[in-house]
Design an enzyme around this catalytic site. Structure first.
Site, short mmCIF file in Angstrom:
data_model
loop_
_atom_site.label_atom_id
_atom_site.label_comp_id
_atom_site.label_asym_id
_atom_site.label_seq_id
_atom_site.Cartn_x
_atom_site.Cartn_y
_atom_site.Cartn_z
N HIS A 126 -33.64 -52.25 55.81
CA HIS A 126 -34.95 -51.60 55.69
C HIS A 126 -35.08 -50.45 54.60
CE1 HIS A 126 -33.05 -48.82 58.80
NE2 HIS A 126 -34.05 -48.03 58.18
N ASP A 127 -33.89 -49.55 54.43
CA ASP A 127 -33.63 -48.51 53.57
C ASP A 127 -33.14 -48.77 52.50
OD1 ASP A 127 -35.53 -46.62 54.79
OD2 ASP A 127 -33.90 -45.87 56.13
N LYS B 242 -33.10 -46.76 49.22
CA LYS B 242 -32.80 -45.07 49.25
C LYS B 242 -31.58 -45.34 48.14
CE LYS B 242 -34.19 -43.36 53.55
NZ LYS B 242 -33.76 -43.00 54.95
N HIS C 79 -38.95 -45.43 48.23
CA HIS C 79 -37.74 -46.11 48.68
C HIS C 79 -38.21 -47.52 49.27
CE1 HIS C 79 -38.38 -44.56 52.72
NE2 HIS C 79 -37.72 -45.56 53.01
N HIS D 48 -41.96 -50.86 56.76
CA HIS D 48 -41.51 -50.08 57.91
C HIS D 48 -42.02 -48.73 58.04
CE1 HIS D 48 -38.39 -48.79 55.14
NE2 HIS D 48 -38.26 -47.58 55.89
N HIS D 49 -42.68 -48.23 56.91
CA HIS D 49 -43.53 -46.78 56.98
C HIS D 49 -44.95 -46.99 56.93
CE1 HIS D 49 -39.86 -44.32 56.91
NE2 HIS D 49 -39.27 -45.08 55.79
N ASP E 147 -36.93 -47.48 63.54
CA ASP E 147 -36.43 -46.38 62.67
C ASP E 147 -36.94 -45.20 63.33
OD1 ASP E 147 -35.47 -45.78 60.25
OD2 ASP E 147 -37.48 -45.72 59.25
P1 C2E Z 1 -35.26 -41.42 58.27
O1 C2E Z 1 -34.44 -40.22 58.41
O2 C2E Z 1 -34.64 -42.78 58.46
O3 C2E Z 1 -36.60 -41.26 58.98
C1 C2E Z 1 -37.41 -42.31 59.45
C2 C2E Z 1 -38.63 -41.82 59.85
O4 C2E Z 1 -38.55 -41.17 61.07
C3 C2E Z 1 -39.58 -41.03 59.10
O5 C2E Z 1 -40.04 -41.45 57.94
C4 C2E Z 1 -40.44 -40.37 60.03
O6 C2E Z 1 -41.54 -41.05 60.42
C5 C2E Z 1 -39.53 -40.27 61.37
N1 C2E Z 1 -39.12 -38.78 61.46
C6 C2E Z 1 -37.93 -38.41 61.08
N2 C2E Z 1 -37.70 -37.26 61.42
C7 C2E Z 1 -38.58 -36.70 61.99
C8 C2E Z 1 -39.32 -35.58 62.46
O7 C2E Z 1 -38.32 -34.43 62.53
N3 C2E Z 1 -40.61 -35.38 62.91
C9 C2E Z 1 -41.15 -36.31 62.94
N4 C2E Z 1 -42.49 -36.25 63.51
N5 C2E Z 1 -40.89 -37.68 62.57
C10 C2E Z 1 -39.48 -37.77 62.24
P2 C2E Z 1 -40.67 -40.69 56.97
O8 C2E Z 1 -41.16 -39.33 57.34
O9 C2E Z 1 -41.35 -41.53 55.99
O10 C2E Z 1 -39.56 -40.29 55.97
C11 C2E Z 1 -38.82 -41.20 55.35
C12 C2E Z 1 -37.21 -40.89 55.16
O11 C2E Z 1 -37.44 -39.80 54.04
C13 C2E Z 1 -36.47 -40.49 56.05
O12 C2E Z 1 -36.00 -41.78 56.68
C14 C2E Z 1 -35.38 -39.53 55.37
O13 C2E Z 1 -34.47 -40.19 54.59
C15 C2E Z 1 -36.37 -38.87 54.27
N6 C2E Z 1 -36.75 -37.60 54.91
C16 C2E Z 1 -37.95 -37.28 55.29
N7 C2E Z 1 -38.25 -35.91 55.56
C17 C2E Z 1 -37.10 -35.27 54.87
C18 C2E Z 1 -36.63 -34.04 55.09
O14 C2E Z 1 -37.42 -33.10 55.19
N8 C2E Z 1 -35.60 -33.77 54.29
C19 C2E Z 1 -34.80 -34.50 53.76
N9 C2E Z 1 -33.61 -34.23 53.24
N10 C2E Z 1 -35.03 -36.07 53.70
C20 C2E Z 1 -36.34 -36.48 54.56
FE FE Z 2 -37.39 -45.97 55.38
FE FE Z 3 -34.47 -45.66 58.31
#
Ligand code: C2E
Ligand code: FE
Ligand code: FE
Ligand code: SIN
Ligand code: SIN
Ligand code: SIN
Length: 370
Positions: free
Chosen positions: A225-226, A229, A254, A280-281, A309
């Site tokens: 799925h990712d 990235k 991504h 997936h998003h 996810d």
């Molecule tokens: P991921 O870490 O696999 O997170 C997948 C999804 O989990 C996120 O999609 C979001 O819907 C949810 N999620 C993760 N952490 C939180 C949180 O603290 N609060 C809430 N409410 N939901 C959360 P999203 O937002 O589309 O992010 C996609 C990817 O982007 C993430 O995959 C991660 O790799 C990156 N990412 C997102 N936010 C940040 C950030 O603040 N800092 C960094 N370094 N990467 C980020």
């Molecule tokens: Fe993703």
């Molecule tokens: Fe993921």
């Protein structure tokens, strides 16, 4: 005959639970033959599997020496394969559709038989089931057909799942895992994320009643799925804090990137992976990315992997956030039911939350970062 229905049901249930444990197609076929035999005692039950590429049907005769084959164009098997309709024949040698060739080769004398097409849930014909020579030197009846139809529904479904497992050979699985690991290595903190998401996806598919085939498919495909990235710079991917708006836009690419990498394959597992990477998003209410599609326009695999996810991202530490308490995770899913997520999937998740928790514990990261 009081008790007969009970006995039948019992034998079906015990056979099905055996079948559920079995993973290779030839063992499955043997077990189904046994099940059919319990229902309608006959001298022999044969499950013919259609091999499209070679245009033949193959079968393994119980206690026989390996497989036997028959042309898909000949005999009753060929007829039933084409017509998709069951046939009862009580004097096979009087019917021109019967092909005596198999008898000649096996030294067997076929007297009467019921032949039933085996279909998957999409109605594709996968093979033919035959019950041969009813015991007691009597004719097959319509009732026998009715009983056997019940079993053949299961046979069709299981063969379909087994064929998919065969199709997804070791090489294909290896390629998928290699790609998934390459994506994971880009963000080392993700640890077992891919493995866990794959397990949650399969579990959700089971809980909402998808076919075995789809359970297996999403399990195999979701680790990618990712994949997109891979193309995201370290400075963003591994950033310890919140992303800026600009970084966020790049990060969000991504989903489409993963789709672009996977979409050219014609293989079932990669097609499913492409869909999952793409969707997936997306969110149930249409506010996700990249295409802002909503509700059931989002493929069921996309809706499932969204829940899997996010559950994993919240329940575990990320470079940008610590792991959340279980209660907080649950509260988010209650809040986002019908917003971010398909309500049916959230319900399945909430009702079975311990099982997700258990997967998360089983595949915990070796070196959690918090
Ligand atoms: P991921 O870490 O696999 O997170 C997948 C999804 O989990 C996120 O999609 C979001 O819907 C949810 N999620 C993760 N952490 C939180 C949180 O603290 N609060 C809430 N409410 N939901 C959360 P999203 O937002 O589309 O992010 C996609 C990817 O982007 C993430 O995959 C991660 O790799 C990156 N990412 C997102 N936010 C940040 C950030 O603040 N800092 C960094 N370094 N990467 C980020
Ligand atoms: Fe993703
Ligand atoms: Fe993921
Ligand atoms: C036929 O289907 O015509 C022959 C198959 C068999 O003898 O088992
Ligand atoms: C975060 O804010 O830590 C990323 C999660 C999100 O944007 O939903
Ligand atoms: C299902 O197949 O059970 C769900 C189908 C859907 O939600 O689109």
């Amino acid at each position: 005959m009081p008790g007969t229905a009970d006995k039948i049901l019992q034998s079906i249930l015990s056979s099905i639970s055996q079948v559920a444990d079995s993973r290779d197609i030839e063992t499955l076929l043997m077990q189904f033959s046994r099940m059919a035999h319990e229902l309608v005692p006959a001298d022999r039950c044969t499950v013919w599997v259609f091999d499209k590429e070679r245009n033949i049907l193959w079968s393994r005769v119980a206690d026989g020496i390996g497989r036997i084959e028959s042309s898909a164009e000949e005999g009753l098997v060929g007829y039933v394969l084409k017509s998709g309709e069951p046939v009862i024949l009580n004097d096979v040698y009087a019917d021109s559709r019967f092909n005596p060739e198999v008898d000649r080769r096996t030294g067997y004398l076929t007297r009467n038989m019921i032949s039933i097409p085996l279909k998957n849930s999409d109605g594709d014909i996968l093979g033919v089931f035959q019950s041969v020579n009813k015991l007691g030197n009597i004719d097959f009846l319509e009732e026998d057909l009715k009983l056997l139809l019940f079993v053949t529904v299961y046979i069709g479904r299981e063969i379909d799942a087994a064929l998919l497992r065969d199709e997804l050979d070791a090489t294909q699985r290896e390629i998928i895992y290699t790609l998934a690991e390459a994506a994971e290595m880009r963000s080392q903190e993700m640890g077992n994320h891919v493995k866990r998401v794959s397990e949650y996806c399969r579990l959700i598919a089971e809980l909402i009643g998808l076919s075995e085939k789809d359970q297996e498919l999403i399990k195999v495909a979701s680790p990618l799925h990712d994949l997109g990235k891979i193309a995201i710079p370290d400075a963003i991917l591994l950033k310890p804090g919140r992303l800026t708006d600009e970084e966020r836009i790049l990060m969000n690419t991504h989903a489409e990137l993963g789709y672009s990498m996977l979409k050219h394959s014609n293989r079932r597992a990669f097609k499913a992976a492409a869909t999952i990477a793409y969707e997936h998003h997306e969110k149930w209410d249409g506010t996700g990315y990249p295409n802002k599609i909503a509700g059931k326009d989002i493929h069921i695999f996309g809706r499932i992997s969204a829940v899997a996810d996010v559950y994993d991202a919240l329940a575990n530490a990320r470079c940008y956030k610590p792991a959340w308490e279980h209660e907080r995770v649950i509260a988010l899913f209650q809040e986002e039911r019908g917003r971010h997520f398909d309500p049916q999937i959230v319900d399945a998740f909430l009702e079975n939350q311990e099982r997700f928790f258990e997967i998360n514990r089983t595949f915990a990261d070796a070196h959690p970062i918090d």
